[in-house]
Write an enzyme that holds these catalytic residues in place. Structure first.
Site, short mmCIF file in Angstrom:
data_model
loop_
_atom_site.label_atom_id
_atom_site.label_comp_id
_atom_site.label_asym_id
_atom_site.label_seq_id
_atom_site.Cartn_x
_atom_site.Cartn_y
_atom_site.Cartn_z
N CYS A 113 -20.29 1.68 16.13
CA CYS A 113 -21.56 1.83 16.81
C CYS A 113 -22.08 3.16 16.37
CB CYS A 113 -21.09 1.65 18.29
SG CYS A 113 -20.39 -0.03 18.71
N HIS A 256 -27.44 3.76 22.65
CA HIS A 256 -26.78 2.39 22.09
C HIS A 256 -26.63 1.71 23.04
CE1 HIS A 256 -23.91 -0.11 20.55
NE2 HIS A 256 -22.71 0.31 20.96
N ASN A 286 -24.27 -5.90 22.68
CA ASN A 286 -24.00 -5.06 21.79
C ASN A 286 -23.83 -5.32 20.45
OD1 ASN A 286 -22.65 -2.88 20.60
ND2 ASN A 286 -20.92 -2.56 21.96
O1 UT7 Z 1 -19.80 -0.37 21.65
C1 UT7 Z 1 -18.48 0.21 21.60
C2 UT7 Z 1 -18.22 0.80 23.13
N1 UT7 Z 1 -17.94 -0.27 23.95
C3 UT7 Z 1 -18.28 -0.03 25.10
O2 UT7 Z 1 -18.93 0.87 25.54
C4 UT7 Z 1 -17.56 -1.16 26.29
C5 UT7 Z 1 -17.25 -0.50 27.35
N2 UT7 Z 1 -16.51 -1.20 28.52
C6 UT7 Z 1 -17.41 -1.81 29.31
O3 UT7 Z 1 -18.48 -2.18 28.90
C7 UT7 Z 1 -16.65 -2.69 30.41
O4 UT7 Z 1 -15.24 -2.21 30.52
C8 UT7 Z 1 -16.61 -4.43 30.41
C9 UT7 Z 1 -17.88 -4.82 30.34
C10 UT7 Z 1 -15.90 -4.51 28.88
C11 UT7 Z 1 -15.70 -4.78 31.51
O5 UT7 Z 1 -16.02 -4.29 32.63
P1 UT7 Z 1 -15.20 -3.76 33.63
O6 UT7 Z 1 -15.87 -3.63 34.92
O7 UT7 Z 1 -14.37 -2.55 33.02
O8 UT7 Z 1 -14.10 -4.60 34.18
P2 UT7 Z 1 -12.30 -4.86 33.61
O9 UT7 Z 1 -12.11 -4.85 32.04
O10 UT7 Z 1 -11.78 -3.78 34.61
O11 UT7 Z 1 -12.11 -6.29 34.25
C12 UT7 Z 1 -12.18 -6.55 35.74
C13 UT7 Z 1 -11.85 -7.87 35.78
C14 UT7 Z 1 -10.67 -8.29 35.39
O12 UT7 Z 1 -9.84 -9.19 36.31
P3 UT7 Z 1 -8.71 -8.53 37.29
O13 UT7 Z 1 -7.62 -8.13 36.51
O14 UT7 Z 1 -9.63 -7.63 38.26
O15 UT7 Z 1 -8.27 -10.03 37.98
C15 UT7 Z 1 -10.76 -9.11 33.90
O16 UT7 Z 1 -9.63 -10.04 33.75
O17 UT7 Z 1 -12.82 -8.91 35.26
C16 UT7 Z 1 -12.11 -9.75 34.51
N3 UT7 Z 1 -12.97 -10.30 33.37
C17 UT7 Z 1 -13.99 -10.97 33.58
N4 UT7 Z 1 -14.20 -12.13 34.42
C18 UT7 Z 1 -15.08 -12.93 34.12
C19 UT7 Z 1 -12.90 -9.69 32.15
N5 UT7 Z 1 -13.87 -10.25 31.39
C20 UT7 Z 1 -14.41 -11.30 31.97
C21 UT7 Z 1 -15.55 -12.27 32.09
N6 UT7 Z 1 -15.83 -12.84 32.97
N7 UT7 Z 1 -16.17 -12.25 30.66
#
Ligand code: UT7
Length: 329
Positions: A113, A256, A286
């Site tokens: 990225c 980004h 993204n």
């Molecule tokens: O470009 C390169 C750099 N990349 C980034 O900058 C990405 C950085 N990360 C993020 O943007 C975020 O971490 C995400 C958007 C990927 C995820 O958000 P989060 O607030 O960190 O969520 P999480 O991964 O902690 O997941 C929270 C919950 C989990 O469920 P439990 O374990 O709490 O029951 C996941 O299984 O959300 C669940 N989950 C979803 N639920 C519905 C993960 N993906 C989804 C989904 N729909 N698509």
């Protein structure tokens, strides 16, 4: 003395749109979750027949047209990407050929990225050193080709597209004021795609183990999020300090476009004044190295980006890599 300046911008995006409603039918997710956690509403996705160069080439042509520069006058072509058409030759050589940059140097740049910022640094250094006059820089990605669409936590995030700029040596005030680049390979495991290199070579389609995730983008989202906010803020401060200005002097902040929450958190840490951060993540998701040049082209063509504006770009991605650039438009 001639200094580096951006003199043209362009972009190219796939026609196919994948909405949050489409994802609700594909995996266990909801528009509410995706919008709330990422700000993304839809993204553009390449068709089965389309590859990187199908977007990289038209974006480069658009940028050249806006700059009023012919391909034959280009000395250097860089395509920043992690999803080239082929392992080799580099996709940049296809762009070089298509735009008629006869004999120009061309290479792909792999910094995920942050690739577009890295390419700006290369072009600025070469122009400032008097080694080249004109460069075409493309940030392009077709991440849909390496996303696992049965895995909800990564698939909803990414989109495809390309953005390009023409950077030229010009008399007068410099346009590219400052660029910073960093990396930390000890955090490489946070975002990766192991297959395709020499560690996990693909010699035949059968060599891809079905059931393995090695061929797909894998990301530890939560850890990545925290490092992203900190690194983007730090490197933005670095280029501002390098030029002796503060965030309140910035007319446009183009980060980004990974996630609306990251963008907002970085904007708050930097104290970028209200209304000066450009955001389009809701429409494209993204797009990795393409996100900043796509945003730059949208803003440029909207007429809101004016001559003399101070523009801050910053990016973060796999590697880990991060970087920023300060530009006088
Ligand atoms: O470009 C390169 C750099 N990349 C980034 O900058 C990405 C950085 N990360 C993020 O943007 C975020 O971490 C995400 C958007 C990927 C995820 O958000 P989060 O607030 O960190 O969520 P999480 O991964 O902690 O997941 C929270 C919950 C989990 O469920 P439990 O374990 O709490 O029951 C996941 O299984 O959300 C669940 N989950 C979803 N639920 C519905 C993960 N993906 C989804 C989904 N729909 N698509």
């Amino acid at each position: 003395m001639k200094r580096a300046r951006i003199v043209g911008t362009g972009r190219a995006l796939p026609e196919k749109v994948l909405t949050n409603a489409d994802f609700e039918r594909m995996v266990d997710t909801s528009d509410e979750w995706i919008t709330g956690r990422t700000g993304i509403k839809e993204r553009r996705i390449a068709s089965d027949e389309e590859a990187l160069s199908d977007f990289a080439i038209p974006s480069a042509r658009e940028a050249l047209e806006l700059a009023g520069i012919e391909g034959k006058d280009v000395d250097l072509v860089i395509v920043a990407t992690v999803t080239p058409d082929t392992s080799f030759p580099a996709t940049s050589t296809q762009v070089q050929d298509a735009i008629g940059a006869k004999g120009a140097a061309a290479f792909d740049l792999s910094a995920a990225c942050t690739g577009f910022i890295y390419s700006l640094a290369v072009a600025k250094s070469m122009i400032d050193a008097g080694a080249i006059e004109t460069a075409v820089l493309v940030g392009a990605e077709v991440l849909s080709k390496v996303v696992d669409y049965s895995e909800r936590s990564t698939s909803v995030l990414f989109g495809d597209g390309a953005g390009a700029v023409v950077v030229r040596a010009e008399e007068g005030e410099p346009g590219l004021l400052s660029v910073a680049m960093h990396s930390d390979g000890s955090l490489g495991h946070l975002i990766d795609r192991p297959v395709g290199g020499s560690r996990h070579p693909i010699k035949s389609l059968e060599s891809l183990d079905s059931g393995s995730d090695l061929g797909y983008i894998r990301m530890r989202g939560n850890e990545t999020f925290r490092v992203a906010v900190r690194s983007l803020a730090e490197v933005s401060h670095e280029v501002l300090a390098d030029y002796g200005v503060s965030p309140s002097d910035v007319d446009w902040f183009i980060p980004h476009q990974a996630n609306r929450r990251i963008i907002d958190a970085v904007g708050q840490r930097l104290a970028i004044p209200e209304g000066r951060t450009y955001v389009n993540v809701e429409r494209y998701g993204n797009t990795s190295s393409a996100s900043i040049p796509i945003a730059l082209d949208e803003l440029n063509r909207s007429g809101e980006l004016e001559s003399g504006h101070l523009v801050l770009l910053s990016a973060f991605g796999s590697g880990l890599t991060w970087g920023a650039s300060l530009i006088r438009w």
